[in-house]
Design a protein around this motif. Structure first.
Motif, PDB file in Angstrom:
ATOM      1  N   CYS A 144       0.843  -1.208   0.000  1.00  0.00           N
ATOM      2  CA  CYS A 144       0.000   0.000   0.000  1.00  0.00           C
ATOM      3  C   CYS A 144       0.878   1.258   0.000  1.00  0.00           C
ATOM      4  CB  CYS A 144      -0.935   0.002   1.204  1.00  0.00           C
ATOM      5  SG  CYS A 144      -2.170  -1.306   1.131  1.00  0.00           S
ATOM      6  N   ARG A 145       2.045   1.125   0.548  1.00  0.00           N
ATOM      7  CA  ARG A 145       2.997   2.234   0.575  1.00  0.00           C
ATOM      8  C   ARG A 145       3.342   2.679  -0.860  1.00  0.00           C
ATOM      9  NH1 ARG A 145       7.029   3.967   4.324  1.00  0.00           N
ATOM     10  NH2 ARG A 145       8.779   4.855   3.225  1.00  0.00           N
ATOM     11  N   ARG A 160       2.840   6.270  -2.524  1.00  0.00           N
ATOM     12  CA  ARG A 160       3.959   6.968  -3.165  1.00  0.00           C
ATOM     13  C   ARG A 160       3.557   7.501  -4.531  1.00  0.00           C
ATOM     14  NH1 ARG A 160       6.417  10.077  -4.618  1.00  0.00           N
ATOM     15  NH2 ARG A 160       8.636  10.368  -5.023  1.00  0.00           N
ATOM     16  N   GLU A 161       2.785   6.674  -5.263  1.00  0.00           N
ATOM     17  CA  GLU A 161       2.388   7.077  -6.618  1.00  0.00           C
ATOM     18  C   GLU A 161       1.120   7.931  -6.600  1.00  0.00           C
ATOM     19  OE1 GLU A 161       4.546   6.732  -8.716  1.00  0.00           O
ATOM     20  OE2 GLU A 161       5.754   5.217  -7.715  1.00  0.00           O
ATOM     21  N   GLY A 162       0.433   7.969  -5.460  1.00  0.00           N
ATOM     22  CA  GLY A 162      -0.781   8.782  -5.354  1.00  0.00           C
ATOM     23  C   GLY A 162      -1.946   8.206  -6.115  1.00  0.00           C
ATOM     24  N   THR A 163      -1.900   6.903  -6.390  1.00  0.00           N
ATOM     25  CA  THR A 163      -2.990   6.267  -7.126  1.00  0.00           C
ATOM     26  C   THR A 163      -3.056   4.783  -6.777  1.00  0.00           C
ATOM     27  OG1 THR A 163      -3.959   5.989  -9.319  1.00  0.00           O
ATOM     28  CG2 THR A 163      -1.601   5.714  -9.194  1.00  0.00           C
ATOM     29  N   LYS A 164      -4.189   4.181  -7.046  1.00  0.00           N
ATOM     30  CA  LYS A 164      -4.340   2.757  -6.729  1.00  0.00           C
ATOM     31  C   LYS A 164      -3.606   1.905  -7.762  1.00  0.00           C
ATOM     32  CE  LYS A 164      -8.457   1.423  -5.290  1.00  0.00           C
ATOM     33  NZ  LYS A 164      -9.911   1.266  -5.079  1.00  0.00           N
ATOM     34  N   LEU A 165      -2.741   1.035  -7.278  1.00  0.00           N
ATOM     35  CA  LEU A 165      -2.002   0.147  -8.181  1.00  0.00           C
ATOM     36  C   LEU A 165      -2.567  -1.277  -8.146  1.00  0.00           C
ATOM     37  CD1 LEU A 165       1.666   1.287  -7.375  1.00  0.00           C
ATOM     38  CD2 LEU A 165       0.154   2.138  -9.157  1.00  0.00           C
ATOM     39  N   CYS A 192      -8.296  -4.295  -2.501  1.00  0.00           N
ATOM     40  CA  CYS A 192      -8.171  -3.018  -3.210  1.00  0.00           C
ATOM     41  C   CYS A 192      -9.542  -2.475  -3.634  1.00  0.00           C
ATOM     42  CB  CYS A 192      -7.288  -3.183  -4.447  1.00  0.00           C
ATOM     43  SG  CYS A 192      -5.657  -3.816  -4.075  1.00  0.00           S
ATOM     44  N   PHE A 193     -10.533  -3.370  -3.728  1.00  0.00           N
ATOM     45  CA  PHE A 193     -11.869  -2.957  -4.148  1.00  0.00           C
ATOM     46  C   PHE A 193     -12.804  -2.745  -2.964  1.00  0.00           C
ATOM     47  CE2 PHE A 193      -9.855  -5.135  -7.586  1.00  0.00           C
ATOM     48  CZ  PHE A 193     -10.200  -4.408  -8.708  1.00  0.00           C
ATOM     49  N   THR A 194     -12.429  -3.298  -1.812  1.00  0.00           N
ATOM     50  CA  THR A 194     -13.355  -3.224  -0.675  1.00  0.00           C
ATOM     51  C   THR A 194     -12.826  -2.431   0.511  1.00  0.00           C
ATOM     52  OG1 THR A 194     -12.452  -5.308   0.126  1.00  0.00           O
ATOM     53  CG2 THR A 194     -14.461  -5.451  -1.204  1.00  0.00           C
TER      54      THR A 194
END
Ligand code: SF4
Length: 210
Positions: free
Chosen positions: A9-10, A14-19, A26-28
């Motif tokens: 999650c870090r 860092r990227e400011g977006t969901k990877l 990640c969806f819940t």
């Protein structure tokens, strides 16, 4: 450089977006959806400063590399391969990443995330054209048949992944999936719109062309 094995999650922060590195979570239950901890991780960095053109290109490359779970060297190798292929380098690069065996397993819904798909492949649970392949980077070709070994088909994680697959998005038209048999086929090459990397590949091309 070795593969990153710290908290994933870090990387999103860092990227400011969901990877999307943690599967169904990640969806819940994504910390970015909850609006918490959006700041860049680290002790002394609290907010995002205006970034330079170079930094913008670098971040786009890092984002793509992290989504694919690759090291810098592996990513550069893909870029060099994409450069000598006919067509647009950026699109070629994304197509090479999209048709890696671990990504195909994920997109078929057999795994919830790239790390889970990679593990299935590495442990020898994936067959391509009835032959066991344990190389996550294996380049799947149109016409290839992909299936999980009988031993792992009833595995709880695989069954859960198949059940929740529709929530993660529809099966792309370049793939055909038979969830009952945990198998499928690659129908053809994905077009740019069908590739799952939400990145601006031109920025990566510009970064490496400097
Ligand atoms: Fe990224 Fe998934 Fe963690 Fe959200 S839950 S921050 S998308 S890895």
């Amino acid at each position: 450089m070795s593969r990153y094995i710290g908290p994933v999650c870090r990387l999103c922060r860092r990227e400011g977006t969901k990877l999307f590195l943690k599967g169904d979570k990640c969806f819940t239950a994504c910390i970015l959806d909850k609006g918490k901890r959006k700041a860049v991780p680290g002790m002394h960095v609290g907010r995002r400063a205006k970034i330079s053109e170079y930094a913008r290109r670098l971040r786009e490359k890092q984002k793509t590399k992290r989504m694919a779970g690759l090291t810098e060297e592996q990513f550069r190798r893909y870029f060099r391969q994409a450069e000598v292929m006919p067509g647009l380098t950026g699109e070629n690069l994304l197509r090479l990443l999209e048709t890696r065996l671990d990504n195909v397993v994920k997109r078929m819904g057999l795994a919830t995330s790239e790390p889970q798909a990679r593990q299935l492949v590495l442990h020898g649970h994936v067959q391509v054209n009835d032959k066991r392949i344990d190389i996550p980077s294996y380049a799947v070709q149109p016409g290839d048949r992909i299936a999980l070994s009988e031993k792992v088909r009833q595995n709880v994680a695989v069954q859960q992944s198949l059940q929740t697959a529709p929530k993660r998005g529809p099966v792309p038209s370049w793939l055909e999936v038979n969830p009952a048999h945990a198998s499928g086929k690659m129908r053809g090459w994905p077009t740019r719109d069908e590739i799952s990397y939400p990145v601006d590949e031109q920025l990566i091309v510009e970064l490496y062309s400097k």
